[in-house]
Design a protein around this motif. Structure first.
Motif, PDB file in Angstrom:
ATOM      1  N   THR A 110       3.829  -1.146 -13.763  1.00  0.00           N
ATOM      2  CA  THR A 110       3.657  -0.810 -15.184  1.00  0.00           C
ATOM      3  C   THR A 110       3.487   0.698 -15.315  1.00  0.00           C
ATOM      4  OG1 THR A 110       1.261  -1.167 -15.030  1.00  0.00           O
ATOM      5  CG2 THR A 110       2.613  -3.022 -15.783  1.00  0.00           C
ATOM      6  N   ASP A 111       3.929   1.232 -16.432  1.00  0.00           N
ATOM      7  CA  ASP A 111       3.784   2.668 -16.654  1.00  0.00           C
ATOM      8  C   ASP A 111       2.464   2.968 -17.353  1.00  0.00           C
ATOM      9  OD1 ASP A 111       4.196   1.982 -19.325  1.00  0.00           O
ATOM     10  OD2 ASP A 111       6.330   2.512 -19.265  1.00  0.00           O
ATOM     11  N   ALA A 112       2.287   4.209 -17.804  1.00  0.00           N
ATOM     12  CA  ALA A 112       1.004   4.658 -18.349  1.00  0.00           C
ATOM     13  C   ALA A 112       0.567   3.864 -19.569  1.00  0.00           C
ATOM     14  CB  ALA A 112       1.079   6.144 -18.681  1.00  0.00           C
ATOM     15  N   ASP A 113       1.491   3.392 -20.381  1.00  0.00           N
ATOM     16  CA  ASP A 113       1.115   2.648 -21.583  1.00  0.00           C
ATOM     17  C   ASP A 113       1.076   1.137 -21.370  1.00  0.00           C
ATOM     18  OD1 ASP A 113       3.738   1.882 -21.446  1.00  0.00           O
ATOM     19  OD2 ASP A 113       4.361   2.839 -23.325  1.00  0.00           O
ATOM     20  N   GLY A 114       1.207   0.701 -20.118  1.00  0.00           N
ATOM     21  CA  GLY A 114       1.096  -0.716 -19.796  1.00  0.00           C
ATOM     22  C   GLY A 114       2.396  -1.483 -19.873  1.00  0.00           C
ATOM     23  N   SER A 115       3.490  -0.806 -20.177  1.00  0.00           N
ATOM     24  CA  SER A 115       4.785  -1.482 -20.258  1.00  0.00           C
ATOM     25  C   SER A 115       5.350  -1.696 -18.852  1.00  0.00           C
ATOM     26  CB  SER A 115       5.768  -0.646 -21.077  1.00  0.00           C
ATOM     27  OG  SER A 115       5.283  -0.443 -22.383  1.00  0.00           O
ATOM     28  N   LEU A 129       0.815  -1.208   0.000  1.00  0.00           N
ATOM     29  CA  LEU A 129       0.000   0.000   0.000  1.00  0.00           C
ATOM     30  C   LEU A 129       0.857   1.271   0.000  1.00  0.00           C
ATOM     31  CD1 LEU A 129      -2.851  -1.079   2.450  1.00  0.00           C
ATOM     32  CD2 LEU A 129      -2.909  -0.977  -0.054  1.00  0.00           C
ATOM     33  N   TRP A 130       1.765   1.410   0.969  1.00  0.00           N
ATOM     34  CA  TRP A 130       2.555   2.638   1.004  1.00  0.00           C
ATOM     35  C   TRP A 130       4.043   2.436   1.341  1.00  0.00           C
ATOM     36  CZ3 TRP A 130      -1.445   1.906   4.702  1.00  0.00           C
ATOM     37  CH2 TRP A 130      -1.025   1.625   6.003  1.00  0.00           C
ATOM     38  N   GLY A 131       4.449   1.235   1.691  1.00  0.00           N
ATOM     39  CA  GLY A 131       5.830   1.011   2.087  1.00  0.00           C
ATOM     40  C   GLY A 131       6.834   1.221   0.968  1.00  0.00           C
ATOM     41  N   TRP A 132       6.564   0.646  -0.192  1.00  0.00           N
ATOM     42  CA  TRP A 132       7.461   0.841  -1.323  1.00  0.00           C
ATOM     43  C   TRP A 132       7.521   2.309  -1.713  1.00  0.00           C
ATOM     44  CZ3 TRP A 132      11.171  -1.238  -4.309  1.00  0.00           C
ATOM     45  CH2 TRP A 132      11.441  -0.603  -5.525  1.00  0.00           C
ATOM     46  N   SER A 133       6.385   2.949  -1.717  1.00  0.00           N
ATOM     47  CA  SER A 133       6.331   4.360  -2.106  1.00  0.00           C
ATOM     48  C   SER A 133       7.159   5.224  -1.156  1.00  0.00           C
ATOM     49  CB  SER A 133       4.884   4.849  -2.127  1.00  0.00           C
ATOM     50  OG  SER A 133       4.804   6.179  -2.570  1.00  0.00           O
ATOM     51  N   MET A 134       7.054   4.965   0.157  1.00  0.00           N
ATOM     52  CA  MET A 134       7.803   5.749   1.127  1.00  0.00           C
ATOM     53  C   MET A 134       9.304   5.490   1.043  1.00  0.00           C
ATOM     54  SD  MET A 134       5.422   5.604   4.557  1.00  0.00           S
ATOM     55  CE  MET A 134       6.566   6.645   5.480  1.00  0.00           C
ATOM     56  N   SER A 135       9.669   4.283   0.645  1.00  0.00           N
ATOM     57  CA  SER A 135      11.082   3.913   0.596  1.00  0.00           C
ATOM     58  C   SER A 135      11.744   4.302  -0.724  1.00  0.00           C
ATOM     59  CB  SER A 135      11.225   2.400   0.812  1.00  0.00           C
ATOM     60  OG  SER A 135      10.632   1.989   2.022  1.00  0.00           O
ATOM     61  N   TYR A 136      11.065   4.012  -1.836  1.00  0.00           N
ATOM     62  CA  TYR A 136      11.707   4.144  -3.148  1.00  0.00           C
ATOM     63  C   TYR A 136      10.820   4.780  -4.208  1.00  0.00           C
ATOM     64  CZ  TYR A 136      14.517   0.563  -0.835  1.00  0.00           C
ATOM     65  OH  TYR A 136      15.280  -0.125   0.069  1.00  0.00           O
ATOM     66  N   GLY A 137       9.659   5.299  -3.800  1.00  0.00           N
ATOM     67  CA  GLY A 137       8.699   5.776  -4.787  1.00  0.00           C
ATOM     68  C   GLY A 137       9.078   7.063  -5.480  1.00  0.00           C
ATOM     69  N   GLU A 138      10.030   7.793  -4.944  1.00  0.00           N
ATOM     70  CA  GLU A 138      10.497   9.031  -5.549  1.00  0.00           C
ATOM     71  C   GLU A 138      12.015   9.002  -5.654  1.00  0.00           C
ATOM     72  OE1 GLU A 138       7.268  12.333  -4.061  1.00  0.00           O
ATOM     73  OE2 GLU A 138       8.890  11.797  -2.694  1.00  0.00           O
ATOM     74  N   ALA A 139      12.560   9.693  -6.650  1.00  0.00           N
ATOM     75  CA  ALA A 139      14.014   9.768  -6.793  1.00  0.00           C
ATOM     76  C   ALA A 139      14.621  10.415  -5.566  1.00  0.00           C
ATOM     77  CB  ALA A 139      14.371  10.567  -8.043  1.00  0.00           C
ATOM     78  N   GLY A 140      15.769   9.902  -5.135  1.00  0.00           N
ATOM     79  CA  GLY A 140      16.401  10.408  -3.935  1.00  0.00           C
ATOM     80  C   GLY A 140      16.786  11.867  -4.031  1.00  0.00           C
ATOM     81  N   PRO A 167       4.288   8.763   0.685  1.00  0.00           N
ATOM     82  CA  PRO A 167       3.517   7.516   0.666  1.00  0.00           C
ATOM     83  C   PRO A 167       2.493   7.477  -0.472  1.00  0.00           C
ATOM     84  CG  PRO A 167       2.755   8.945   2.433  1.00  0.00           C
ATOM     85  CD  PRO A 167       3.979   9.595   1.863  1.00  0.00           C
ATOM     86  N   PHE A 168       2.234   8.625  -1.093  1.00  0.00           N
ATOM     87  CA  PHE A 168       1.202   8.700  -2.123  1.00  0.00           C
ATOM     88  C   PHE A 168       1.760   8.668  -3.546  1.00  0.00           C
ATOM     89  CE2 PHE A 168      -0.121  11.283   1.584  1.00  0.00           C
ATOM     90  CZ  PHE A 168      -1.116  10.434   2.049  1.00  0.00           C
ATOM     91  N   ALA A 169       3.084   8.815  -3.684  1.00  0.00           N
ATOM     92  CA  ALA A 169       3.683   8.877  -5.018  1.00  0.00           C
ATOM     93  C   ALA A 169       3.398   7.610  -5.815  1.00  0.00           C
ATOM     94  CB  ALA A 169       5.183   9.110  -4.906  1.00  0.00           C
ATOM     95  N   GLN A 170       3.529   6.452  -5.150  1.00  0.00           N
ATOM     96  CA  GLN A 170       3.229   5.173  -5.809  1.00  0.00           C
ATOM     97  C   GLN A 170       2.380   4.308  -4.880  1.00  0.00           C
ATOM     98  OE1 GLN A 170       7.052   3.549  -7.154  1.00  0.00           O
ATOM     99  NE2 GLN A 170       6.944   4.763  -9.011  1.00  0.00           N
ATOM    100  N   SER A 191       1.082   1.929  -7.600  1.00  0.00           N
ATOM    101  CA  SER A 191       0.684   2.623  -8.825  1.00  0.00           C
ATOM    102  C   SER A 191       1.914   3.212  -9.507  1.00  0.00           C
ATOM    103  CB  SER A 191      -0.302   3.746  -8.487  1.00  0.00           C
ATOM    104  OG  SER A 191      -0.597   4.526  -9.624  1.00  0.00           O
ATOM    105  N   GLY A 192       2.134   2.822 -10.739  1.00  0.00           N
ATOM    106  CA  GLY A 192       3.282   3.305 -11.491  1.00  0.00           C
ATOM    107  C   GLY A 192       4.583   2.615 -11.156  1.00  0.00           C
ATOM    108  N   ALA A 193       4.565   1.671 -10.220  1.00  0.00           N
ATOM    109  CA  ALA A 193       5.787   0.973  -9.829  1.00  0.00           C
ATOM    110  C   ALA A 193       5.987  -0.322 -10.605  1.00  0.00           C
ATOM    111  CB  ALA A 193       5.768   0.663  -8.337  1.00  0.00           C
TER     112      ALA A 193
END
Length: 437
Positions: free
Chosen positions: A88-93, A58-69, A77-80, A84-86
């Motif tokens: 697949t990206d916007a085009d599904g890749s 839910l928010w652990g990955w986002s808080m740790s690595y969801g934004e560039a250092g 905690p809301f970035a990813q 979300s976005g971690a």
């Protein structure tokens, strides 16, 4: 995109090995407590797996690595949120990892296992006496307030990393956009072991001693469980350390050999200390020496050579064998020696890099700068973990309460809290007591 299937397979295998460490820890801790508490002790590890496994997505990955250092304390905690976005990206890749030629979802799998084991380690200091509901609540809050920020600071480009805005860069300057002397924490000396060891010490003091601590024997009830747990931890630790090379490569091979060398030496260091001090080399000492050696080499696995790893492990085994007795001298009930093993060997392994690192260590002509950086990141980790853990612990003490009732503690926390026992004779004994009462 063509993924490196070998690296992908190795990282997934490493993640699975690290996940196995928490059930291994359950056996290690479960064997060390008295028979009336073994299920509760094991449930604390499984409870950590349950809670952190959900929170991390839910928010652990986002808080740790969801934004560039950015050299800061924590990511949003809301970035990813919810990954979300971690993945697949916007085009599904599929999103690529920044650490190797494999999908980012593999890094998520790997990192969640580190968060799980870190919280589970703390439980060893709280054996026999805490409410299971309070422990689960603590797990969710502590991993959010303490672990995720520290993971970001050290591994996510934050304040304790080699980022150009981090602590090390501010002291010794920047070269090519990064700290000239970067902190080294290969697989978790600060993030995992110092962090968990400090939290264990704070909670042990805050919650208080077990009934009868220092007055009656509280021996391990099942030493084969302890040995089995140590074996599983050692096996899983290859994922912990060699996996932190983020690829099936020469660094992973070096980390594997260094881990084995340090752990073997940790056993020898502990047993020699026991033999000289007590006249016996015990199975509990051998199992504990395994863990001390593993803890010490964790931050240093990619920075030392096999010979200096032996030195590191030998000292770690001796230091921790001596340190586990400090709880009797100072009167805190660190039930299963989390402080003596994880904090002490974690500190030694982190600081010893400054002396023993092959490229930058003081003993290899690197000067004192690496040592200064290693000491500073250890101190910051200690202060941060202690402060956040104390606040969380005090809030839970006031709101939920930490201790089970005296009757539950004396009669057996397994039966009182979980309604079951590991051994039929314990339940029969409790029934006889109730009838006589």
């Amino acid at each position: 995109m063509e993924w490196d299937t070998g690296a992908t397979a190795w990282m997934l295998t490493s993640a699975s090995l690290v996940l196995l460490m928490t059930p291994g820890l359950a056996f290690f801790y479960g064997g060390m407590v008295r028979a009336k508490s073994v299920l509760n002790m094991m449930m604390m590890s499984f409870g950590a797996m349950a809670v952190v496994g959900v929170v991390y997505v839910l928010w652990g990955w986002s808080m740790s690595y969801g934004e560039a250092g950015t050299g800061g304390l924590v990511a949003s905690p809301f970035a990813q949120f919810g990954l979300s976005g971690a993945i697949t990206d916007a085009d599904g890749s599929a999103v690529a990892s920044t650490l190797g030629n494999y999908p980012n979802v593999v890094d998520i799998a790997f990192q969640v296992t580190f968060a799980i084991i870190t919280v589970a380690l703390i439980s060893g200091a709280l054996a026999d006496r805490v409410k299971f509901g309070t422990w689960l609540t603590f797990t969710a809050i502590w991993v959010t307030v303490t672990y995720f920020p520290l993971a970001h600071m050290v591994w996510g480009g934050g304040f304790l990393s080699g980022n150009e805005n981090g602590l090390a860069a501010r002291i010794f300057g920047v070269t090519d956009g990064a700290a000239t002397v970067a902190p080294i924490d290969f697989a978790g000396g600060t993030v995992v072991h110092i962090n968990a060891g400090v939290a264990a010490l704070v909670l042990a003091i805050l919650i208080g001693k077990r009934k009868g601590f220092g007055k009656e024997p509280m021996r391990p009830h099942n030493l084969p469980f302890v040995m089995l747990g140590a074996a599983l931890l050692w096996f899983g630790w290859f994922g912990f350390n060699a996996g932190s090379a983020f690829g099936a490569n020469e660094t992973a091979g070096l980390a594997w050999v260094n881990t084995t060398s340090a752990t073997a030496a940790g056993i020898i260091g502990w047993l020699l200390t026991e033999k000289i001090r007590d006249g016996h080399a015990t199975s509990l000492g051998a199992a504990s020496g395994v863990v001390a050696g593993l803890v010490a080499i964790t931050p240093a696995a990619g920075a030392l050579n096999p010979v200096t790893s032996i030195v590191l492990g030998l000292v770690a085994g001796a230091l921790s064998a001596l340190a586990v007795g400090l709880k009797y001298r100072f009167g805190y009930d660190d039930s299963l020696d989390v402080v003596g093993v994880h904090l002490v060997s974690g500190l030694w392994g982190t600081v010893a890099i400054g002396f023993l690192a092959t490229d930058t260590g003081l003993f290899f002509g690197g000067g004192a700068q690496q040592l200064v950086v290693q000491v500073l990141i250890a101190l910051v980790a200690i202060v941060f973990s202690a402060a956040t853990t104390l606040v969380i612990g005090l809030i839970l003490k006031v709101t939920m309460g930490w201790r089970v009732s005296e009757d539950a503690e004396v009669g057996g926390i397994d039966l009182a809290v979980h309604g079951e026992t590991a051994y039929e004779s314990i339940q029969q004994g409790s029934v006889i007591k109730e009838v006589r009462a």
